[in-house]
Design a protein around this motif. Structure first.
Motif, mmCIF file in Angstrom:
data_model
loop_
_atom_site.group_PDB
_atom_site.id
_atom_site.type_symbol
_atom_site.label_atom_id
_atom_site.label_comp_id
_atom_site.label_asym_id
_atom_site.label_seq_id
_atom_site.Cartn_x
_atom_site.Cartn_y
_atom_site.Cartn_z
ATOM 1 N N ILE A 85 0.851 -1.182 0.000
ATOM 2 C CA ILE A 85 0.000 0.000 0.000
ATOM 3 C C ILE A 85 0.884 1.228 0.000
ATOM 4 O O ILE A 85 1.694 1.398 0.900
ATOM 5 N N PRO A 86 0.752 2.038 -1.012
ATOM 6 C CA PRO A 86 -0.142 1.871 -2.164
ATOM 7 C C PRO A 86 0.360 0.783 -3.100
ATOM 8 O O PRO A 86 1.537 0.431 -3.040
ATOM 9 N N PRO A 87 -0.513 0.283 -3.936
ATOM 10 C CA PRO A 87 -0.147 -0.804 -4.836
ATOM 11 C C PRO A 87 0.991 -0.416 -5.774
ATOM 12 O O PRO A 87 1.176 0.752 -6.106
ATOM 13 N N ARG A 88 1.745 -1.445 -6.114
ATOM 14 C CA ARG A 88 2.869 -1.234 -7.017
ATOM 15 C C ARG A 88 2.745 -2.271 -8.122
ATOM 16 O O ARG A 88 2.772 -3.473 -7.848
ATOM 17 N N VAL A 89 2.580 -1.791 -9.340
ATOM 18 C CA VAL A 89 2.377 -2.704 -10.455
ATOM 19 C C VAL A 89 3.478 -2.500 -11.485
ATOM 20 O O VAL A 89 3.693 -1.387 -11.952
ATOM 21 N N GLU A 90 4.164 -3.588 -11.785
ATOM 22 C CA GLU A 90 5.281 -3.486 -12.723
ATOM 23 C C GLU A 90 4.977 -4.203 -14.026
ATOM 24 O O GLU A 90 4.416 -5.303 -14.026
ATOM 25 N N TYR A 91 5.397 -3.564 -15.085
ATOM 26 C CA TYR A 91 5.219 -4.153 -16.407
ATOM 27 C C TYR A 91 6.579 -4.458 -17.023
ATOM 28 O O TYR A 91 7.487 -3.638 -16.959
#
Lengths: 125, 125
Positions: A85-91
């Motif tokens: 938190i907060p979200p962590r989104v990896e591409y």
DNA sequence: CGGTATCCACCATGATACTG
DNA sequence: CAGTATCATGGTGGATACCG
């Protein structure tokens, strides 16, 4: 592609364009500027959603999401969610994505190389 | 623009994507499916308007005209009018167009190579 | 922070018709 | 045959708001 010789013998790939509809569909999906830019930037390094948006510049939240989903659906990128938190989104690019990156880089190189040519053409016509 | 790049040796081309707006504009113009398909087919041989339309398939008269004009404006194709009756108009790639053809061929090859990969990805997600 | 949903304006696109 | 113009229309994509 990269170093493959000129136009010499460029066979089967050519008729992909008119070949089966699946290939055509995929081709049409991916041959668009946002997909190319995403692949280009993720080719440099793995990025988060926001980083990507900032690097690309001029892309809306919605378009970025849409294209990321499309690329993920086609197996070009991989999405990793870190449940913090907060979200962590990896591409990140998959193998297919990395391979496509070579093509996109070719296009980037082409653009730079022919920038002058194009400016001249525009002034003429 | 930064001539240094974090990754191995994929040089300056990389930052074209965010570079000056002209390059970006050109990149965005040309990175679209119709432009790619036109370049692909004209790479095989010079064609007339109608031939091109038939070979590409699924493109409207208007879209073809529009894209041909755009490509001509950017100096990728050359338009030759034979003042016969009925008129005969031939389209051919310029040097810049031929160079871009290598990129598009790369994309065609990529599509073929990863078709299975993509189908699999779609089934999974 | 990242994702999804909603609303809506606008433009890209296809269809059609007419010209040279 | 190729090009241009016009029109409608549906879909793309931006803005906004709210959720997890």
């Amino acid at each position: 592609m990269g170093t493959r010789n000129e136009i010499a013998a460029l066979p089967p790939e050519a008729d992909l364009a008119r070949a089966d509809s699946l290939a055509r569909e995929i081709f049409s999906d991916i041959a668009n500027k946002w997909a190319f830019l995403i692949v280009e930037f993720l080719g440099q390094r793995t990025m988060r959603f926001g980083e990507l948006r900032d690097h690309i510049g001029g892309i809306s939240h919605k378009m970025l999401t849409q294209n990321l989903r499309m690329l993920e659906h086609n197996g070009l990128i991989e999405r990793t969610v870190h449940p913090t938190i907060p979200p962590r989104v990896e591409y990140a690019l998959t193998e297919a994505g990395v391979a496509l990156r070579a093509v996109v880089d070719g296009m980037c190189g082409w653009t730079q190389k022919y920038l002058g040519h194009i400016e001249a053409a525009r002034r003429r016509g």
